[in-house]
Structures are given as structure tokens and as C-alpha cells.
Design a protein around this motif. Structure first.
Motif, PDB file in Angstrom:
ATOM      1  N   PRO A 853      51.113  -9.872 -20.898  1.00  0.00           N
ATOM      2  CA  PRO A 853      49.962 -10.404 -20.040  1.00  0.00           C
ATOM      3  C   PRO A 853      50.645 -11.033 -18.587  1.00  0.00           C
ATOM      4  O   PRO A 853      52.015 -11.348 -18.621  1.00  0.00           O
ATOM      5  N   GLY A 854      50.070 -10.699 -17.431  1.00  0.00           N
ATOM      6  CA  GLY A 854      50.697 -11.262 -16.171  1.00  0.00           C
ATOM      7  C   GLY A 854      50.099 -12.527 -15.857  1.00  0.00           C
ATOM      8  O   GLY A 854      49.505 -13.098 -16.647  1.00  0.00           O
ATOM      9  N   ILE A 855      50.163 -12.715 -14.661  1.00  0.00           N
ATOM     10  CA  ILE A 855      49.637 -13.714 -13.903  1.00  0.00           C
ATOM     11  C   ILE A 855      48.510 -13.559 -12.925  1.00  0.00           C
ATOM     12  O   ILE A 855      48.739 -12.687 -12.125  1.00  0.00           O
ATOM     13  N   SER A 856      47.230 -13.979 -13.077  1.00  0.00           N
ATOM     14  CA  SER A 856      46.343 -13.657 -12.502  1.00  0.00           C
ATOM     15  C   SER A 856      46.065 -14.191 -11.141  1.00  0.00           C
ATOM     16  O   SER A 856      46.691 -15.434 -10.845  1.00  0.00           O
ATOM     17  N   ALA A 857      45.635 -13.440  -9.912  1.00  0.00           N
ATOM     18  CA  ALA A 857      45.633 -14.179  -8.859  1.00  0.00           C
ATOM     19  C   ALA A 857      44.468 -15.269  -8.702  1.00  0.00           C
ATOM     20  O   ALA A 857      44.341 -15.906  -7.762  1.00  0.00           O
ATOM     21  N   TYR A 858      43.644 -14.940  -9.623  1.00  0.00           N
ATOM     22  CA  TYR A 858      42.316 -15.935  -9.701  1.00  0.00           C
ATOM     23  C   TYR A 858      42.731 -17.087 -10.875  1.00  0.00           C
ATOM     24  O   TYR A 858      42.349 -16.610 -12.075  1.00  0.00           O
ATOM     25  N   THR A 859      43.591 -17.882 -10.764  1.00  0.00           N
ATOM     26  CA  THR A 859      43.982 -18.848 -11.506  1.00  0.00           C
ATOM     27  C   THR A 859      42.862 -19.871 -11.726  1.00  0.00           C
ATOM     28  O   THR A 859      42.406 -20.701 -10.741  1.00  0.00           O
ATOM     29  N   TYR A 860      42.241 -20.206 -12.768  1.00  0.00           N
ATOM     30  CA  TYR A 860      41.287 -21.147 -13.102  1.00  0.00           C
ATOM     31  C   TYR A 860      41.578 -22.510 -13.688  1.00  0.00           C
ATOM     32  O   TYR A 860      41.180 -23.521 -13.098  1.00  0.00           O
ATOM     33  N   LEU A 861      42.743 -22.510 -14.199  1.00  0.00           N
ATOM     34  CA  LEU A 861      43.376 -23.942 -14.581  1.00  0.00           C
ATOM     35  C   LEU A 861      44.274 -24.337 -13.871  1.00  0.00           C
ATOM     36  O   LEU A 861      45.394 -23.702 -13.561  1.00  0.00           O
ATOM     37  N   ASP A 862      44.235 -25.803 -13.690  1.00  0.00           N
ATOM     38  CA  ASP A 862      45.164 -26.414 -12.889  1.00  0.00           C
ATOM     39  C   ASP A 862      46.608 -26.228 -13.616  1.00  0.00           C
ATOM     40  O   ASP A 862      47.622 -26.199 -13.142  1.00  0.00           O
ATOM     41  N   THR A 863      46.552 -26.393 -14.803  1.00  0.00           N
ATOM     42  CA  THR A 863      47.505 -26.537 -15.651  1.00  0.00           C
ATOM     43  C   THR A 863      48.523 -25.169 -15.711  1.00  0.00           C
ATOM     44  O   THR A 863      49.624 -25.100 -16.126  1.00  0.00           O
ATOM     45  N   GLN A 864      47.535 -24.232 -15.419  1.00  0.00           N
ATOM     46  CA  GLN A 864      48.399 -22.810 -15.629  1.00  0.00           C
ATOM     47  C   GLN A 864      49.566 -22.675 -14.459  1.00  0.00           C
ATOM     48  O   GLN A 864      50.408 -22.147 -14.651  1.00  0.00           O
ATOM     49  N   ASP A 865      49.127 -23.367 -13.073  1.00  0.00           N
ATOM     50  CA  ASP A 865      50.276 -23.497 -12.166  1.00  0.00           C
ATOM     51  C   ASP A 865      51.572 -24.356 -12.582  1.00  0.00           C
ATOM     52  O   ASP A 865      52.561 -24.092 -12.148  1.00  0.00           O
ATOM     53  N   ASP A 866      51.398 -25.187 -13.548  1.00  0.00           N
ATOM     54  CA  ASP A 866      52.377 -25.804 -13.888  1.00  0.00           C
ATOM     55  C   ASP A 866      53.243 -25.330 -15.241  1.00  0.00           C
ATOM     56  O   ASP A 866      54.332 -25.960 -15.486  1.00  0.00           O
ATOM     57  N   LEU A 867      52.892 -24.357 -15.631  1.00  0.00           N
ATOM     58  CA  LEU A 867      53.746 -23.519 -16.790  1.00  0.00           C
ATOM     59  C   LEU A 867      55.080 -23.022 -16.298  1.00  0.00           C
ATOM     60  O   LEU A 867      54.836 -22.475 -14.920  1.00  0.00           O
ATOM     61  N   ASP A 868      55.975 -23.503 -16.999  1.00  0.00           N
ATOM     62  CA  ASP A 868      57.435 -22.982 -16.341  1.00  0.00           C
ATOM     63  C   ASP A 868      57.512 -21.560 -17.217  1.00  0.00           C
ATOM     64  O   ASP A 868      56.770 -21.019 -17.867  1.00  0.00           O
ATOM     65  N   ASP A 869      58.554 -20.884 -16.786  1.00  0.00           N
ATOM     66  CA  ASP A 869      58.991 -19.382 -17.169  1.00  0.00           C
ATOM     67  C   ASP A 869      59.070 -19.509 -18.756  1.00  0.00           C
ATOM     68  O   ASP A 869      58.675 -18.359 -19.360  1.00  0.00           O
ATOM     69  N   GLU A 870      59.685 -20.451 -19.390  1.00  0.00           N
ATOM     70  CA  GLU A 870      59.924 -20.681 -20.716  1.00  0.00           C
ATOM     71  C   GLU A 870      58.522 -20.449 -21.411  1.00  0.00           C
ATOM     72  O   GLU A 870      58.257 -19.955 -22.476  1.00  0.00           O
ATOM     73  N   GLU A 871      57.455 -21.477 -21.199  1.00  0.00           N
ATOM     74  CA  GLU A 871      56.231 -21.423 -21.659  1.00  0.00           C
ATOM     75  C   GLU A 871      55.527 -19.874 -21.483  1.00  0.00           C
ATOM     76  O   GLU A 871      54.705 -19.450 -22.428  1.00  0.00           O
ATOM     77  N   GLU A 872      55.735 -19.257 -20.330  1.00  0.00           N
ATOM     78  CA  GLU A 872      55.004 -18.193 -20.128  1.00  0.00           C
ATOM     79  C   GLU A 872      55.669 -17.208 -21.065  1.00  0.00           C
ATOM     80  O   GLU A 872      54.771 -16.291 -21.609  1.00  0.00           O
ATOM     81  N   GLU A 873      57.028 -17.059 -21.130  1.00  0.00           N
ATOM     82  CA  GLU A 873      57.445 -16.090 -22.121  1.00  0.00           C
ATOM     83  C   GLU A 873      56.890 -16.242 -23.544  1.00  0.00           C
ATOM     84  O   GLU A 873      56.819 -15.399 -24.296  1.00  0.00           O
ATOM     85  N   GLU A 874      56.965 -17.562 -24.075  1.00  0.00           N
ATOM     86  CA  GLU A 874      56.487 -17.814 -25.415  1.00  0.00           C
ATOM     87  C   GLU A 874      55.021 -17.443 -25.476  1.00  0.00           C
ATOM     88  O   GLU A 874      54.589 -16.676 -26.577  1.00  0.00           O
ATOM     89  N   GLU A 875      54.187 -17.664 -24.590  1.00  0.00           N
ATOM     90  CA  GLU A 875      52.688 -17.234 -24.510  1.00  0.00           C
ATOM     91  C   GLU A 875      52.699 -15.495 -24.575  1.00  0.00           C
ATOM     92  O   GLU A 875      51.780 -14.896 -25.363  1.00  0.00           O
ATOM     93  N   GLU A 876      53.547 -14.693 -23.930  1.00  0.00           N
ATOM     94  CA  GLU A 876      53.523 -13.490 -23.801  1.00  0.00           C
ATOM     95  C   GLU A 876      54.123 -12.987 -25.362  1.00  0.00           C
ATOM     96  O   GLU A 876      53.554 -12.058 -25.687  1.00  0.00           O
TER      97      GLU A 876
END
Length: 886
Positions: A853-876
Motif C-alpha cells: 500500500p502507498g500513501i493516499s493524497a486524500y489522508t482522512y485521519l490526522d494520526t496517519q500524518d504522524d506515522l513514522d517510516d517504521e510503522e508504515e513498513e510494519e503496516e505494509e
């Protein structure tokens, strides 16, 4: 309602255990059953009978004021008044009924009952905390059961109608309802109608009557229709509340997010030439008959449509006011050199003028994305497929999406000129929008139009055929029978509901299949093409694939050249004609100068007049000579002629023959262009892989082309016989038998023998088509890689966002949280299906994309902007593991 009114109505109620609700009119009538709605009172529409009956039964309670005055109340309301007041009363209670519906939906999800009567039997165990303050007797109709029941009214109920809705019944009247339809029955019809639009309300009510063993009456359909409209209004109000809670109620939000694969843009993704590919077209199957009064003469009467005061609130429909803004641009119909005008009658309004007296809306104009999601709908009102409808669609899409749009339209060559001349011209000239012709309809266009607009030769388009409207109309045509005599509101409501349901449960459900099939098709084309194209190039002695691009441009230049005379030849013929005129004016000038006036016995005045005429003739001859000389000198500069031609020169003689054969050459050019285009189009029809329907479509188009060829042939033969010596003439049987350019011997007499061109042979054209097909397949894979990642990201983000919103509302507004859960399940039910298909795509040999998954240009959750690279990799990694398990 006051306590006195309730007690009076309770006193009139009949036995609650009546055997049947839908009774035959021939049975004995009971006034109590009339008042509570179980019996139909045979009264006229003029009113008065029911007032007399109520006055005799209720006495002082009915109307104290009228009784005191000693006169009865006369009902002067018309049916129009009653309908308008009924809808206004429903509208004023819509908010209360919406809240009641939310309560009912939440209770139904928690309780163990499946329908209204099951709930009624277990009412004691499912009563709300509020205590009943009253009751209401009403005839409740379900699919398999109907009965007269007494429902409880709580202190929290604002109206009787909202009390019924809270218990799963939609009333047929806003005040003092006597008949109600269960929400389960209405929802059953809604789903069945959306799945099979042929099913009308009348057919469904007749089926319910058959199940109940009672006779059908027309008023039953009207009652069901009223309750169904109310049910849909409540559902739309609930959807609006859900959208507001999800922060998705901004203008054009649905349009901006209509398709996950088209509009769910990710950050740092590759830029496509066309940010959105869509198709638009008109369809006349969903027309609606305009009801009129019957006049004494033969002329059509005025409209007798009953205004209901109902308005459909949707952003899928373009309003008539918005569309009519572009009516002034409709006159700018395309008549350019590349237009196929004359072959297409879609924009010929004269064809539908005869239907104006019968139909109000003559169809719909629809725009859908390449995956099939509906974008915009416009009603075609008392007209054919005018230019204002596609202009309105293009304007709206440009305002919402901005730039780089690719639109397919079956008459795009004719519409392109209209678009450039319209008020949207500045946008289209800046290449914000590209008009294209679909692959299916393209073969009915002229070859020159195909070279400029056909999908096969358009860079960046991929394998998209832009014929999505035809597939969409094949499903929506089933609505036609139920809408032919509907009102304006009910027609639009049915069309909007159908496309909304089709988007959620058909198009979205098949989205991953679309991506898989296109990816597999593109890979197969590349495998077969990469194996066959080098051999064809070797046989044709073609070293570089760029040769095919040059051949395509050469073919364009050749066909464009046939539309008008070559500029050099035109200048040479003009120069020759001016030389002839110069020589004639020189001779006239010499004769005028050499003229000598002889003495005569005429009077002095006559001699003076003759002398003046002679001098004037000399001056005029000199002016003509000087004018022709200047023109000759200007043409010599354009042709770069250093020595003026004389009759003995070869150039003079050749130009003279061109002038003499000018009509013949023009007739030959036109005939040549038509026959060459026909031969090229025949090659597609006889090619392997062309389906039966496409072959029939091409054959029908070629049959229309034959009329133009026959006319051009007659003109050519007529001119050819007048030449000296006469030129070769052609027979119709010979022309229609031409299948290859090598058979067309007449081409050797044209300016350029096309049969000697390298791209004119069947082998060369087959290699060209294969090359462009390979190019489009590579572009398709590039687009699909982006769309696959968009879909993966959308599935993850949508699930996460909706669950987050649902959790936030569970404590403060559980009823609305439950509706968000229902909304989440609408598309969430296809999650596993999509993930399976996406996994199949990743296993295709040659897959070059990613399922991360990528990062949407339409980010709904404010918390999504605060995710660091490590959290994004775990989510993927979690998503990839889930896909692998599936």
C-alpha cells in the motif's frame, strides 16, 4: 396529537383481530373499519361524504366551530392540493422519522426478531426504557402477512408517523395513518427492483395480493408507492447524516472519489498522460411520456403532470439549468475537414422533433469512467443528442478534476470542433481535455478521423476501448418499461438509485476482475507481439520500430493531401492562368495603343467624345496589364521562378494540362480517398480476432460508405468521358471487389502511386497494427500498476477510517455508528474477493507492480500524518502477509 383526540380515536377502533386487512369491496362495510383504514369508503374526489360521516359519528368533537354556525365543512381541495400537502407534511416530519429509523435499525441489529410481526410478539422483552403513553391502531402489511394491530406510542415519539417508523412501519399518510407497509417489505422490493429493474411496484403489489389471497386494487399500488417514496427519503437522509459524520459532505465529494482505481491518487506515483479516462454517450431508451390533456382539436394539449413538490437531492444528476447554459454553444457543430458529419445522426435534432409531442425526457446522457463507475447524468429534454449535453459534462469534469482528461465519444471528431469553438475553448486548447473515439464506433469513422482519434493510435491510452457506455446501457435499458409513464421525480429517483446500486454492488465488485483481465490481456499481447513482430520486420526489411511511426505520419499526410489540391500545383495553375491573362491584357494594351483615330465629318463634340473613349480604353488596358503583371511577379516570387514561362516551355504545357484536367483530378482524388479508406477498413473486418458483432458493425458502416463511393464513382466516370482522349472509367462491381491496393490499377494514374508506398501492403499494415498494439499494451501495464496499488491502498485506508469513525461514535451516537457499520459493509463485503484477485495479479508472469500500500493524497485521519517510516513498513508487511495467506 392531544389526549382528547387519542381517546376519541381509540373509542372508534374495531376489533384488533380482524381476519383480513385487504377486503373485497363487496363485503359489508363497517364505519369503524373505514376510519382506521381497513375498509375503503367509495367516495368521489370532490369531497364532502367523509365529512358528513365523521360529523354524524363524532358530533361535537369533529368541528365545534362549524356546528355552532350550523353548517357543514365542505372539502374543496383538489387532488393536487392533497398530494402537495401530504408531501409537505411528510417533509416536515422527515427529521423525526429519520431519527426513528436509526433507532429501529439499531434495535433490529441487537434483537432476535426478523420482522415486524415477530417483534410485535416479543414486544414485552424489547420495549425501550420509555413507557408507552398511548397506542395507535393501524393496518400493517408485510410480504406474507397483514393484520390490523395496535402499536405503542412512547413519550419520546414526536409524531404518530415517527412512532410507526421506530417500530418498522412506513405510514401511507403523514397524519392519522390507517395503513402502513413494513420496512422489510419495502427494502425487499428496493433490492429486488435494483437487481431486476423490470419489476415494477404494481407487479410486486399484485404478487403480495396473490400471496394473501385477496383481489388487487389500484389504490394498493398508490399506498405502496407513497410508503416506498418515504422509505427512500429516510434512507437518503440517513446517508446524508453518515456522509456528514464522515466529513464527506463537501460539494462534488462523490465525483472526486467515484472510482478507487481512477481517483484515489497516491503520493509519489508516476504521472499518467491521462489522469482520468472516461466515456460519454446518449441513450434514448429511458424516455418518459409527457402526459397531456385531451383537447377538442387535433393539436396536443397542455401538460397535465401532477406536481408533487418532491425534489431529488443528488450530485450525480446535472440540473437542467446547468446544462442549458451551453445551449448557445450547440450551434457550433463540427464541420471540420476531419469530421465524419453525415455518417452520424446523433446530433441531428430533426430526427427527434416528431417525438417532442410524446416525450418530455427523450433519454439520458451518461459519463462513466473506464472501469464503469457512473460520473454524471444529464436528462435529454425534448431534443436529440445535442452538443450542450457533452459540453456540460466536459465542463463539470474539468472544474472538478482539472487537467489531462481523456474522453471517449462516438462522434468525437464532430464534437471536437464544437468543443474548441465553445466557451470551453481556452481550456481545451491548452490540452486539458482530449476527445477520442472508441474502438468499436471508430471503425464507422473515416480513415483520416481514425488516424487522429482512434484509441489504437493514441499514446498513453493503453488498451482502453472507451466503449464503457455501451456495456452500461445494456444493463440500464431494463429500467425503460418501468419509467415510461413515471413522473419526473420518480424517473430520476429510479435512475439515480439504479446507478448508485450498480456502482456499489456490480462495478466495484468486479473491479479487481477488470484489473486482472486487462493485465493478463496486456501480458499476452506483449508475449505474442514480441515473438511475431521481429519476424515481420525482418521480412519487410525494417530495422527500427520508429519506422512504423513515420509510416503512420506518411499515411496521415497522404490522406490529408487528398482532401485538397497540393499547394504547389495550385500555385502553378494560378501562375499559368495569370500568364494567360497577362498575355491577353498585353495584346489588348497593344491594340489600344495602336488604335489610330481617322478624320471624320462628325461634329466637334462627337470627335471629342470618341477621343476621350479611346484614351480611357488605353488607360484601362494599361491598368489591367499592370495589375496582371504585379500578380505574375508575386507568384514568381512564391514559386521561385527566375525566368518567366512561355508557351514553348515544358512547365507551361504541364500546368496547362493540369488546368484542363482539374475537374478530373479532383474527382479522382475523392474517389481514391474513399476506396483506399474502404480497403484499409476491410482489413480490420477480415482480421483474426475480430468478433462477430464488430464485424457486423464494420459491415454496416461500410454499407453506408458505399453510398458516398457510388456518388464519387458516377462523378468521376462523367468527367472521365468528357476528356480528350477519354480516361479509364470504372464499374461499381469492380470497385466493390477491390480488397488490396495492388488491385486498384487506377492509382497509377494519380499524382502519387500509393501502391508503391512501403506502408500500403497488407504485411506492412499488419506489422504497423501489431507495433501500436504492443505500445498500447505497455502503457496499459503502466496504468494498471498504478491502479492496483491504488486499490490496495483504498481497501486498507477505507476499512481503517470507517472503523475509526464507528468506534468514535459508539458511545455518543450508537445508532449512527451502526449506520456507518452498514456503510462499511456495503463495499467491505468484497474485500476478500479483491485481495484474492490482487494476489492472482501478483502471480502473473511479467507482473511489474507492487501490492504494498502507498500513501493516499486524500489522508482522512490526522494520526496517519504522524506515522513514522517504521510503522508504515510494519503496516505494509501485515497487508502483504494477509494477501499471501489468501
Amino acid at each position: 396529537m392531544s389526549a382528547d383526540e387519542r381517546r376519541a380515536l381509540e373509542a372508534l377502533k374495531d376489533d384488533q383481530n380482524a381476519e383480513d386487512v385487504w377486503q373485497d369491496e363487496s363485503e359489508q362495510m363497517d364505519f369503524g373499519d373505514v376510519l382506521n383504514g381497513s375498509e375503503l369508503l367509495p367516495i368521489s374526489h370532490t369531497g364532502g361524504e367523509f365529512a358528513d360521516l365523521a360529523t354524524s359519528l363524532l358530533g361535537d368533537f369533529w368541528d365545534m366551530k362549524d356546528r355552532a354556525r350550523g353548517r357543514r365543512r365542505i372539502d374543496n381541495r383538489t387532488r393536487r392540493d392533497r398530494v402537495l400537502r401530504r408531501n409537505q407534511a411528510f417533509a416536515s416530519q422527515l427529521l423525526a422519522m429519520t431519527d426513528a429509523y436509526l433507532t429501529w435499525s439499531l434495535e433490529k441489529s441487537k434483537a432476535d426478531f426478523s420482522g415486524f410481526f415477530d417483534r410485535l410478539q416479543s414486544e414485552d422483552t424489547h420495549l425501550p426504557e420509555s413507557k408507552p403513553t398511548g397506542q395507535w391502531t393501524i393496518n400493517v402489511i408485510d410480504v406474507f402477512y397483514a393484520d390490523k394491530v395496535t402499536v405503542k406510542i412512547l413519550s419520546s415519539d414526536r409524531t404518530v408517523a415517527s412512532a410507526l417508523v421506530r417500530q418498522g412501519v412506513m405510514p401511507c399518510l403523514p397524519i392519522s395513518p390507517t395503513v402502513g407497509i413494513t420496512t422489510e417489505a419495502l427494502d425487499l422490493y428496493r433490492v429486488m427492483h435494483l437487481r431486476s429493474p423490470h419489476l415494477s411496484i404494481q407487479a410486486f403489489v399484485k404478487s403480495m395480493s396473490d400471496l394473501r389471497g385477496v383481489g388487487f386494487h389500484r389504490y394498493l399500488s398508490r399506498q405502496f408507492s407513497i410508503a416506498f417514496d418515504l422509505y427512500l427519503d429516510v434512507r437518503r437522509a440517513v446517508a446524508a447524516m453518515v456522509a456528514e459524520s464522515l466529513q464527506r459532505d463537501s460539494p462534488d465529494w462523490r465525483l472526486k472519489h467515484a472510482c478507487p482505481a481512477c481517483t484515489y491518487v497516491l503520493t509519489d506515483e508516476a504521472k499518467l498522460k491521462f489522469s482520468l479516462l472516461y466515456a460519454m454517450d446518449g441513450n434514448d431508451s429511458l424516455k418518459r411520456v409527457l402526459r397531456r390533456t385531451f383537447d377538442t382539436d387535433d393539436s396536443l394539449g397542455s401538460s397535465c403532470e401532477l406536481p408533487t413538490g418532491q425534489q431529488l437531492r443528488t450530485d450525480r444528476y446535472l440540473s437542467r439549468t446547468f446544462v442549458d447554459q451551453f445551449a448557445s454553444d450547440s450551434s457550433a457543430a463540427g464541420d471540420g475537414e476531419n469530421s465524419c458529419e453525415g455518417r452520424w445522426k446523433n446530433m441531428d435534432d430533426a430526427k427527434t422533433k416528431k417525438a417532442w409531442g410524446i416525450y418530455d425526457e427523450t433519454g439520458i446522457f451518461l459519463a462513466v469512467c473506464r472501469h464503469g463507475f457512473s460520473l454524471l447524468i444529464a436528462d435529454m429534454v425534448q431534443s436529440g443528442e445535442l452538443a450542450k449535453y457533452p459540453l456540460a459534462v466536459v465542463s463539470k469534469l474539468l472544474n472538478v478534476f482539472g487537467t489531462n482528461l481523456g474522453g471517449g465519444y462516438d462522434i468525437s471528431c464532430q464534437f471536437k470542433t464544437t468543443l474548441d469553438r465553445s466557451s470551453l475553448g481556452p481550456l481545451t486548447r491548452s490540452k486539458h481535455h482530449t476527445c477520442l473515439v472508441g474502438a468499436f464506433h471508430g471503425h464507422a469513422h473515416r480513415r483520416l478521423c481514425q488516424l487522429f482519434s482512434l484509441t489504437t493510435y493514441t499514446k498513453g491510452l493503453g488498451l482502453e476501448d472507451l466503449e464503457t457506455c455501451e456495456r452500461t446501457f445494456s444493463k440500464s435499458n431494463s429500467l425503460a418499461s418501468a419509467l415510461r409513464y413515471a413522473s419526473i421525480f420518480h424517473r430520476q429517483q429510479a435512475i439515480d438509485s439504479f446507478f448508485e446500486h450498480n456502482d456499489d454492488f456490480e462495478v466495484y465488485a468486479n473491479l479487481s476482475d477488470f484489473l486482472y483481465n486487462n493485465y493478463k490481456q496486456a501480458l499476452d499481447i506483449l508475449d505474442d507481439g514480441n515473438a511475431a513482430l521481429p519476424k515481420l520486420m525482418q521480412d519487410l526489411k525494417v530495422v527500427d520500430v520508429s519506422t512504423f511511426e513515420r509510416w503512420l505520419e506518411d499515411e496521415k499526410a497522404y490522406l490529408v493531401g487528398l482532401t485538397r489540391e497540393p499547394e504547389e500545383e495550385t500555385l502553378q495553375m494560378e501562375y499559368w492562368q495569370r500568364l494567360v491573362n497577362l498575355a491577353a491584357s498585353s495584346d489588348a494594351l497593344g491594340a489600344a495603343m495602336a488604335a489610330v483615330e481617322l478624320p471624320s465629318e462628325d461634329s466637334y463634340e462627337t470627335q471629342v467624345k470618341r477621343t476621350r473613349n479611346t484614351e480611357g480604353a488605353r488607360r484601362h488596358a494599361l491598368e489591367d496589364y499592370e495589375r496582371n503583371l504585379k500578380i505574375v511577379q508575386a507568384l514568381e516570387g512564391k514559386l521561385e521562378i527566375t525566368e518567366r514561362w512561355v508557351p514553348r516551355d515544358v512547365e507551361w504545357q504541364n500546368a496547362g494540362r493540369l488546368v484542363a484536367n482539374r475537374k478530373y483530378q479532383r474527382a479522382l482524388d475523392r474517389l481514391e480517398g474513399l476506396i483506399v479508406a474502404r480497403i484499409f477498413e476491410l482489413s480490420k473486418m477480415n482480421r483474426a480476432g475480430t468478433g462477430y458483432k464488430l464485424r457486423k458493425h464494420i459491415a454496416k458502416a461500410l454499407q453506408a460508405h458505399s453510398v458516398a463511393i457510388r456518388s464519387a464513382l458516377n462523378t468521376y466516370n462523367t468527367i472521365a468521358r468528357t476528356l480528350s482522349p477519354p480516361r479509364l472509367t470504372l464499374k461499381w462491381e469492380e470497385v466493390v471487389d477491390y480488397a488490396f491496393l495492388a488491385n486498384f490499377d487506377l492509382l497509377r494514374d494519380t499524382r502519387v502511386d500509393i501502391s508503391e508506398r512501403p506502408w500500403s501492403s497488407p504485411a506492412a499494415r499488419s506489422a504497423m497494427d501489431l507495433h501500436f498494439k504492443i505500445c498500447r499494451a505497455r502503457e496499459e501495464i503502466e496504468r494498471l500498476n498504478i491502479e492496483v496499488q491504488r486499490l490496495v491502498t483504498y481497501i486498507r485506508d477505507e476499512e481503517k477510517y470507517l472503523r475509526e469513525c464507528e468506534d468514535q461514535l459508539k458511545d455518543t451516537n450508537p445508532a449512527l455508528a451502526h449506520q456507518i457499520a452498514i456503510h462499511r459493509n456495503t463495499r467491505g463485503r468484497f474485500k476478500s474477493r479483491h485481495l484474492n484477485r490482487l494476489h492472482d495479479i501478483s502471480k502473473l508472469p511479467g507482473f511489474s507492480g507492487t501490492l504494498a500500500p502507498g500513501i493516499s493524497a486524500y489522508t482522512y485521519l490526522d494520526t496517519q500524518d504522524d506515522l513514522d517510516d517504521e510503522e508504515e513498513e510494519e503496516e505494509e508487511e501485515v497487508v502483504e502477509q494477509a494477501v499471501e495467506r489468501l
